[in-house]
Design a protein around this motif. Structure first.
Motif, PDB file in Angstrom:
ATOM      1  N   TYR A  69     -30.159  62.295   8.440  1.00 62.92           N
ATOM      2  CA  TYR A  69     -29.049  63.077   7.887  1.00 62.92           C
ATOM      3  C   TYR A  69     -29.056  62.945   6.364  1.00 62.92           C
ATOM      4  CZ  TYR A  69     -24.416  65.038   7.236  1.00 62.92           C
ATOM      5  OH  TYR A  69     -23.367  65.824   6.841  1.00 62.92           O
ATOM      6  N   PRO A  70     -29.092  64.057   5.648  1.00 60.79           N
ATOM      7  CA  PRO A  70     -29.206  63.996   4.187  1.00 60.79           C
ATOM      8  C   PRO A  70     -27.940  63.508   3.479  1.00 60.79           C
ATOM      9  CG  PRO A  70     -29.939  66.122   5.050  1.00 60.79           C
ATOM     10  CD  PRO A  70     -29.207  65.433   6.148  1.00 60.79           C
ATOM     11  N   GLY A  71     -26.793  63.640   4.110  1.00 60.10           N
ATOM     12  CA  GLY A  71     -25.545  63.248   3.473  1.00 60.10           C
ATOM     13  C   GLY A  71     -25.152  61.815   3.802  1.00 60.10           C
ATOM     14  N   ARG A  72     -23.932  61.456   3.393  1.00 62.75           N
ATOM     15  CA  ARG A  72     -23.431  60.112   3.663  1.00 62.75           C
ATOM     16  C   ARG A  72     -22.906  60.044   5.088  1.00 62.75           C
ATOM     17  NH1 ARG A  72     -18.331  57.871   2.808  1.00 62.75           N
ATOM     18  NH2 ARG A  72     -17.665  59.727   1.681  1.00 62.75           N
ATOM     19  N   ALA A  73     -23.363  59.055   5.813  1.00 58.21           N
ATOM     20  CA  ALA A  73     -22.924  58.884   7.199  1.00 58.21           C
ATOM     21  C   ALA A  73     -22.897  57.401   7.531  1.00 58.21           C
ATOM     22  CB  ALA A  73     -23.853  59.624   8.159  1.00 58.21           C
ATOM     23  N   GLU A  74     -21.994  57.025   8.410  1.00 57.53           N
ATOM     24  CA  GLU A  74     -21.871  55.644   8.851  1.00 57.53           C
ATOM     25  C   GLU A  74     -21.498  55.638  10.329  1.00 57.53           C
ATOM     26  OE1 GLU A  74     -18.530  53.459   7.366  1.00 57.53           O
ATOM     27  OE2 GLU A  74     -17.262  55.239   7.259  1.00 57.53           O
ATOM     28  N   ILE A  75     -21.787  54.515  10.969  1.00 52.83           N
ATOM     29  CA  ILE A  75     -21.474  54.347  12.386  1.00 52.83           C
ATOM     30  C   ILE A  75     -20.438  53.242  12.531  1.00 52.83           C
ATOM     31  CG2 ILE A  75     -22.389  53.846  14.686  1.00 52.83           C
ATOM     32  CD1 ILE A  75     -25.183  54.567  13.551  1.00 52.83           C
ATOM     33  N   VAL A  76     -19.395  53.521  13.286  1.00 47.68           N
ATOM     34  CA  VAL A  76     -18.408  52.503  13.644  1.00 47.68           C
ATOM     35  C   VAL A  76     -18.414  52.378  15.160  1.00 47.68           C
ATOM     36  CG1 VAL A  76     -16.002  51.782  13.574  1.00 47.68           C
ATOM     37  CG2 VAL A  76     -16.984  52.991  11.620  1.00 47.68           C
ATOM     38  N   LEU A  77     -18.929  51.278  15.657  1.00 42.92           N
ATOM     39  CA  LEU A  77     -18.903  51.014  17.093  1.00 42.92           C
ATOM     40  C   LEU A  77     -17.680  50.164  17.387  1.00 42.92           C
ATOM     41  CD1 LEU A  77     -21.719  50.357  19.547  1.00 42.92           C
ATOM     42  CD2 LEU A  77     -19.838  48.709  19.486  1.00 42.92           C
ATOM     43  N   VAL A  78     -16.813  50.664  18.240  1.00 45.90           N
ATOM     44  CA  VAL A  78     -15.565  49.979  18.565  1.00 45.90           C
ATOM     45  C   VAL A  78     -15.747  49.274  19.903  1.00 45.90           C
ATOM     46  CG1 VAL A  78     -13.077  50.198  18.833  1.00 45.90           C
ATOM     47  CG2 VAL A  78     -14.312  51.794  17.355  1.00 45.90           C
ATOM     48  N   ASP A  79     -15.834  47.964  19.845  1.00 42.62           N
ATOM     49  CA  ASP A  79     -16.009  47.151  21.041  1.00 42.62           C
ATOM     50  C   ASP A  79     -14.658  46.989  21.725  1.00 42.62           C
ATOM     51  OD1 ASP A  79     -16.680  45.369  22.982  1.00 42.62           O
ATOM     52  OD2 ASP A  79     -17.234  43.735  21.643  1.00 42.62           O
ATOM     53  N   ASP A  80     -14.494  47.711  22.832  1.00 40.11           N
ATOM     54  CA  ASP A  80     -13.208  47.763  23.526  1.00 40.11           C
ATOM     55  C   ASP A  80     -13.098  46.608  24.526  1.00 40.11           C
ATOM     56  OD1 ASP A  80     -10.834  48.472  24.730  1.00 40.11           O
ATOM     57  OD2 ASP A  80     -11.640  50.219  25.776  1.00 40.11           O
ATOM     58  N   SER A  81     -12.903  45.401  23.992  1.00 44.10           N
ATOM     59  CA  SER A  81     -12.674  44.198  24.816  1.00 44.10           C
ATOM     60  C   SER A  81     -13.758  44.018  25.873  1.00 44.10           C
ATOM     61  CB  SER A  81     -11.293  44.270  25.491  1.00 44.10           C
ATOM     62  OG  SER A  81     -10.269  44.404  24.525  1.00 44.10           O
ATOM     63  N   SER A  82     -15.013  44.169  25.449  1.00 41.27           N
ATOM     64  CA  SER A  82     -16.125  44.022  26.385  1.00 41.27           C
ATOM     65  C   SER A  82     -16.292  42.565  26.794  1.00 41.27           C
ATOM     66  CB  SER A  82     -17.422  44.525  25.749  1.00 41.27           C
ATOM     67  OG  SER A  82     -17.341  45.907  25.456  1.00 41.27           O
ATOM     68  N   SER A  83     -16.823  42.376  27.996  1.00 39.53           N
ATOM     69  CA  SER A  83     -17.086  41.028  28.502  1.00 39.53           C
ATOM     70  C   SER A  83     -18.581  40.749  28.637  1.00 39.53           C
ATOM     71  CB  SER A  83     -16.419  40.853  29.871  1.00 39.53           C
ATOM     72  OG  SER A  83     -16.928  41.799  30.806  1.00 39.53           O
ATOM     73  N   ASP A  84     -19.422  41.700  28.207  1.00 36.35           N
ATOM     74  CA  ASP A  84     -20.868  41.554  28.394  1.00 36.35           C
ATOM     75  C   ASP A  84     -21.636  41.438  27.082  1.00 36.35           C
ATOM     76  OD1 ASP A  84     -20.589  44.085  27.406  1.00 36.35           O
ATOM     77  OD2 ASP A  84     -21.868  45.056  28.903  1.00 36.35           O
ATOM     78  N   GLY A  85     -20.938  41.150  25.987  1.00 35.78           N
ATOM     79  CA  GLY A  85     -21.624  40.994  24.707  1.00 35.78           C
ATOM     80  C   GLY A  85     -22.016  42.297  24.050  1.00 35.78           C
ATOM     81  N   THR A  86     -21.287  43.362  24.329  1.00 37.60           N
ATOM     82  CA  THR A  86     -21.613  44.670  23.746  1.00 37.60           C
ATOM     83  C   THR A  86     -21.652  44.617  22.223  1.00 37.60           C
ATOM     84  OG1 THR A  86     -20.812  46.004  25.600  1.00 37.60           O
ATOM     85  CG2 THR A  86     -20.738  47.017  23.433  1.00 37.60           C
ATOM     86  N   GLY A  87     -20.622  44.036  21.603  1.00 37.86           N
ATOM     87  CA  GLY A  87     -20.567  43.993  20.142  1.00 37.86           C
ATOM     88  C   GLY A  87     -21.700  43.194  19.541  1.00 37.86           C
ATOM     89  N   ARG A  88     -21.992  42.043  20.126  1.00 38.83           N
ATOM     90  CA  ARG A  88     -23.073  41.204  19.618  1.00 38.83           C
ATOM     91  C   ARG A  88     -24.421  41.917  19.741  1.00 38.83           C
ATOM     92  NH1 ARG A  88     -22.470  37.638  22.963  1.00 38.83           N
ATOM     93  NH2 ARG A  88     -24.199  38.063  24.395  1.00 38.83           N
ATOM     94  N   LEU A  89     -24.637  42.575  20.871  1.00 38.10           N
ATOM     95  CA  LEU A  89     -25.886  43.298  21.070  1.00 38.10           C
ATOM     96  C   LEU A  89     -26.025  44.429  20.054  1.00 38.10           C
ATOM     97  CD1 LEU A  89     -28.467  43.933  22.625  1.00 38.10           C
ATOM     98  CD2 LEU A  89     -27.090  45.260  24.238  1.00 38.10           C
ATOM     99  N   ALA A  90     -24.933  45.135  19.770  1.00 39.12           N
ATOM    100  CA  ALA A  90     -24.981  46.224  18.794  1.00 39.12           C
ATOM    101  C   ALA A  90     -25.430  45.711  17.427  1.00 39.12           C
ATOM    102  CB  ALA A  90     -23.618  46.899  18.696  1.00 39.12           C
ATOM    103  N   ARG A  91     -24.895  44.570  17.016  1.00 40.59           N
ATOM    104  CA  ARG A  91     -25.295  43.989  15.728  1.00 40.59           C
ATOM    105  C   ARG A  91     -26.768  43.609  15.744  1.00 40.59           C
ATOM    106  NH1 ARG A  91     -20.143  41.574  16.605  1.00 40.59           N
ATOM    107  NH2 ARG A  91     -18.586  42.255  15.057  1.00 40.59           N
ATOM    108  N   GLU A  92     -27.238  43.065  16.852  1.00 40.46           N
ATOM    109  CA  GLU A  92     -28.640  42.674  16.953  1.00 40.46           C
ATOM    110  C   GLU A  92     -29.562  43.889  16.889  1.00 40.46           C
ATOM    111  OE1 GLU A  92     -28.792  40.557  20.612  1.00 40.46           O
ATOM    112  OE2 GLU A  92     -27.825  38.745  19.828  1.00 40.46           O
ATOM    113  N   LEU A  93     -29.157  44.980  17.526  1.00 42.07           N
ATOM    114  CA  LEU A  93     -29.976  46.185  17.524  1.00 42.07           C
ATOM    115  C   LEU A  93     -30.075  46.789  16.127  1.00 42.07           C
ATOM    116  CD1 LEU A  93     -28.683  47.873  20.805  1.00 42.07           C
ATOM    117  CD2 LEU A  93     -30.976  46.965  20.422  1.00 42.07           C
ATOM    118  N   ALA A  94     -29.020  46.623  15.327  1.00 40.13           N
ATOM    119  CA  ALA A  94     -29.013  47.196  13.981  1.00 40.13           C
ATOM    120  C   ALA A  94     -29.672  46.289  12.953  1.00 40.13           C
ATOM    121  CB  ALA A  94     -27.571  47.487  13.558  1.00 40.13           C
TER     122      ALA A  94
END
Length: 416
Positions: A69-94
């Protein structure tokens, strides 16, 4: 004529009307409109609500990080009280991958009167990234930019609301923004191509999209004066000013079928909306067993009928007349020697098959599945009835450990 022949005639009349009078719902050529790329690319915030999505994130999140994407863009992943490490995995993938910047945040449990997804969307829309610190602002849309040493609060011009199980081609965001700016749309949504790997997915999934298009003909969605409004929640590009004008997501905070509620609210507020089938936007969530698909459909089917038992009865009767009567009438007509009933029923079944073939081609599936549509319709009928039963047992609209009551029971105004 016999009663059987009259029933067959009613079914054929219904199919003739569906063929010609329901917005050509059966056509699959409604694709993202091409347009001239903007001279200045608008800023975009990609909001990804995620609850226990560790199984699918490795197949979806990298595709967002890699957006060209040529313009300014950002991703906000909202971890909705996950119990399987969703937020941690997202950080690792990035980590170390490059591409679009990712922020992972969590809003906590939703308050009364909000569904979990919409509470997460609200948090993601209002999230602000300031330097290296993350914070949340739920009442405004803003990011931070530097201008000759001064910091100013500005908002993203567009919001891409996309589910955690949706994988995007590298040019997906570019094409969505081009279509929105070129067509002056306030909302552009794509019905992601769902997975059709298992036997049950091949039988049920194309019919799901076919029935959705029958209920919300895409061509009518596009017409500003038409009442029909719908979106596909897996991929929605929303103009930020339209979201503010429509008070989204607060205005639809209780909606179980949030995508349709969102589109309806934006369109009622004077916004222009567009919906079509996707190329390059795919769901990676597997539904290998019938039970998986059953839960996917039944959790919201009765909500679609506004929890109205009369609408449920009408829906059951309509499904029986339109989808079940043709093959039953053909068999009964042949066995009883009622030629009129057999011929008319056969014609109705033929129209059913012909209107389903384009959807099967879109999913690259065998045309031999088309005559099986009556059986699939019976499955959907049973799923809808089960949805009503679960609702009256207090277990309706259940998703990942949460059950949502009817709007009036939650102490807030009904969905618009």
């Amino acid at each position: 004529m016999s009663a059987l022949a009259w029933t067959a005639s009613a079914s054929l009349a219904a199919w003739l009307w569906l063929l010609l009078g329901q917005g050509f719902f059966w056509r699959t050529d409604v694709r993202l409109p091409p347009g001239r790329e903007p001279a200045v690319w608008p800023s975009v915030r990609i909001v990804v609500p995620a609850r226990d999505e560790a199984a699918v994130l490795p197949s979806s999140l990298p595709s967002l990080l890699a957006q060209d994407y040529p313009g300014r863009a950002e991703i906000v992943l909202v971890d909705d009280s996950s119990s399987d490490g969703t937020g941690r995995l997202a950080r690792e993938l990035a980590a170390g991958r490059g591409g679009l910047p990712l922020t992972v945040t969590t809003p906590g449990e939703p308050p009364a009167g909000w569904t979990g997804k919409l509470w997460a969307v609200r948090h993601g829309i209002g999230h602000a990234r300031v330097g290296d610190e993350d914070c949340a602002r739920d009442d405004t849309l803003h990011a931070r930019v530097e201008d000759e040493g001064e910091t100013a609060a500005v908002g993203p011009e567009f919001l891409l609301l996309t589910d955690a199980d949706i994988a995007h081609a590298p040019d997906s965001l570019r094409k969505l923004v081009t279509a929105a700016t070129g067509g002056a749309y306030d909302l552009v949504s794509l019905m992601a191509r769902l997975r059709v790997a298992s036997v049950w997915e091949r039988l049920v999934v194309p019919a799901f999209v076919y029935f959705f298009a029958q209920l919300y003909p895409f061509r009518r969605v596009h017409r500003p004066r038409a009442r029909t409004a719908a979106a596909a929640g897996g991929c929605v590009l929303l103009r930020a000013s339209a979201a503010t004008h429509a008070d989204v997501p607060a205005a639809i905070r209780q909606a179980v079928i949030d995508d349709v509620a969102l589109a309806r609210t934006v369109k009622r507020g004077g916004g222009r909306i567009w919906l079509g089938l996707a190329d390059g936007v795919d769901s990676v969530r597997p539904y290998p067993r019938l039970g998986d698909l059953w839960r996917m459909v039944s959790r919201s089917a009765y909500a679609q009928l506004r929890h109205n038992p009369l609408l449920l009865l009408g829906t059951v009767g309509g499904l029986l007349l339109v989808y079940v009567a043709p093959p039953v009438g053909l068999a009964a007509g042949v066995l009883s020697g009622d030629t009129v009933a057999a011929v008319v029923s056969g014609a109705a079944w033929l129209l059913m098959v012909l209107t389903y073939l384009p959807m099967l081609r879109y999913y690259r599936l065998s045309a031999g599945l088309a005559p099986l549509l009556p059986g699939t319709a019976v499955l959907y009928l049973l799923m809808t009835v089960d949805s009503a039963v679960q609702h009256y047992r207090g277990r309706g609209a259940a998703w990942k450990g949460r059950t949502y009551p009817r709007p009036e029971r939650a102490g807030a105004a009904p969905n618009p």
